[in-house]
Design a protein around this motif. Structure first.
Motif, short mmCIF file in Angstrom:
data_model
loop_
_atom_site.label_atom_id
_atom_site.label_comp_id
_atom_site.label_asym_id
_atom_site.label_seq_id
_atom_site.Cartn_x
_atom_site.Cartn_y
_atom_site.Cartn_z
N GLU A 191 44.41 34.56 36.63
CA GLU A 191 45.45 34.58 37.66
C GLU A 191 44.83 34.96 39.00
OE1 GLU A 191 49.84 35.68 36.88
OE2 GLU A 191 48.78 37.52 37.42
N LYS A 192 44.10 36.09 39.02
CA LYS A 192 43.42 36.54 40.25
C LYS A 192 42.15 37.27 39.88
CE LYS A 192 47.24 36.99 43.44
NZ LYS A 192 48.00 37.85 44.32
N ASN A 240 43.78 31.45 40.43
CA ASN A 240 43.92 30.27 39.56
C ASN A 240 42.59 29.62 39.19
OD1 ASN A 240 46.73 30.63 39.71
ND2 ASN A 240 46.77 29.50 41.63
N ILE A 241 41.84 30.30 38.33
CA ILE A 241 40.54 29.83 37.89
C ILE A 241 40.62 29.56 36.39
CG2 ILE A 241 38.09 30.36 37.75
CD1 ILE A 241 38.71 32.55 39.92
N LEU A 242 40.25 28.37 35.96
CA LEU A 242 40.27 28.03 34.54
C LEU A 242 38.98 28.54 33.88
CD1 LEU A 242 41.61 26.58 32.14
CD2 LEU A 242 40.34 24.54 32.82
N ASN A 272 31.24 31.00 31.97
CA ASN A 272 31.78 30.40 33.19
C ASN A 272 31.29 31.20 34.39
OD1 ASN A 272 34.28 28.55 32.18
ND2 ASN A 272 33.99 30.30 30.83
N ASN A 273 30.66 30.52 35.35
CA ASN A 273 30.21 31.16 36.57
C ASN A 273 31.23 30.92 37.68
OD1 ASN A 273 27.71 32.16 35.58
ND2 ASN A 273 26.88 30.11 35.70
N PRO A 304 46.32 36.32 32.66
CA PRO A 304 47.61 36.32 31.98
C PRO A 304 47.49 35.62 30.64
CG PRO A 304 47.58 34.62 33.64
CD PRO A 304 46.26 35.34 33.74
N ILE A 305 47.96 36.26 29.61
CA ILE A 305 47.97 35.66 28.28
C ILE A 305 49.35 35.04 28.10
CG2 ILE A 305 47.66 36.07 25.82
CD1 ILE A 305 45.14 36.51 27.63
N LYS A 306 49.37 33.70 28.04
CA LYS A 306 50.64 32.96 28.00
C LYS A 306 50.79 32.22 26.69
CE LYS A 306 50.66 32.11 32.97
NZ LYS A 306 50.68 31.08 34.00
#
Length: 162
Positions: A69-70, A89-91, A97-98, A136-138
């Motif tokens: 999320e942030k 908003n980073i996948l 992941n860098n 966030p765990i959705k």
């Protein structure tokens, strides 16, 4: 007969939801974050700007891809506060992941002295980046169940470039 099928279908759906929530929980427990490196620290005297670019590495060894999320960060030079910011908003895919980002700011008088000393004597300066990542765990990508907060903090000795 239809009520038995309906009961079996409902049972399978409930079991599927429980398994999915279990996978989410396991993924949340398997994510780690660390500062990997400070890519550049640049002082531009003509624009009077300090630019710090750095890399955070997030390792997702879980079962699912997640979205950050942030990502919050604060930057210090020789224990003097330089600035802060965030990236949204980073996948985060499974595996390493860098995440690269830069902070551009106006230096204070104390930081100007530190930077000018480093530039003239070619000394390295102590740069600390600290912060945390909100994940966030959705459930099914829509219903937020909880937020995982991963802290990180690293200190580097960096040579300043013009």
């Amino acid at each position: 007969m239809i009520s038995k099928l309906w009961g079996i279908l409902t049972g399978l759906i409930v079991i599927g939801i429980i398994i999915y929530i279990g996978l989410l929980w396991a993924t949340a427990q398997s994510i780690s974050a660390e500062m990997k490196s400070i890519e550049t620290l640049t002082f531009n005297p003509t624009k009077n700007k300090v630019i710090v670019c750095f890399r955070v590495q997030v390792n997702n060894t879980g079962f699912l891809d997640v979205s950050i999320e942030k990502l919050y960060y604060k930057v210090y030079i020789d224990k003097n506060y330089l600035g802060e910011g965030y990236k949204e908003n980073i996948l985060i895919k499974r595996g390493i992941n860098n995440i690269d980002f830069c902070l551009e700011m106006d230096p204070s008088d104390a930081l100007k002295i530190i930077l000018m000393r480093a530039l003239t004597t070619h000394e390295k300066v102590n740069v600390t980046v600290q912060g945390y990542i909100d994940i966030p765990i959705k459930s099914f990508g829509y219903i937020k169940l909880w937020t995982l907060e991963l802290p990180y903090k690293e200190t580097y000795y960096v040579e300043i470039n013009r």
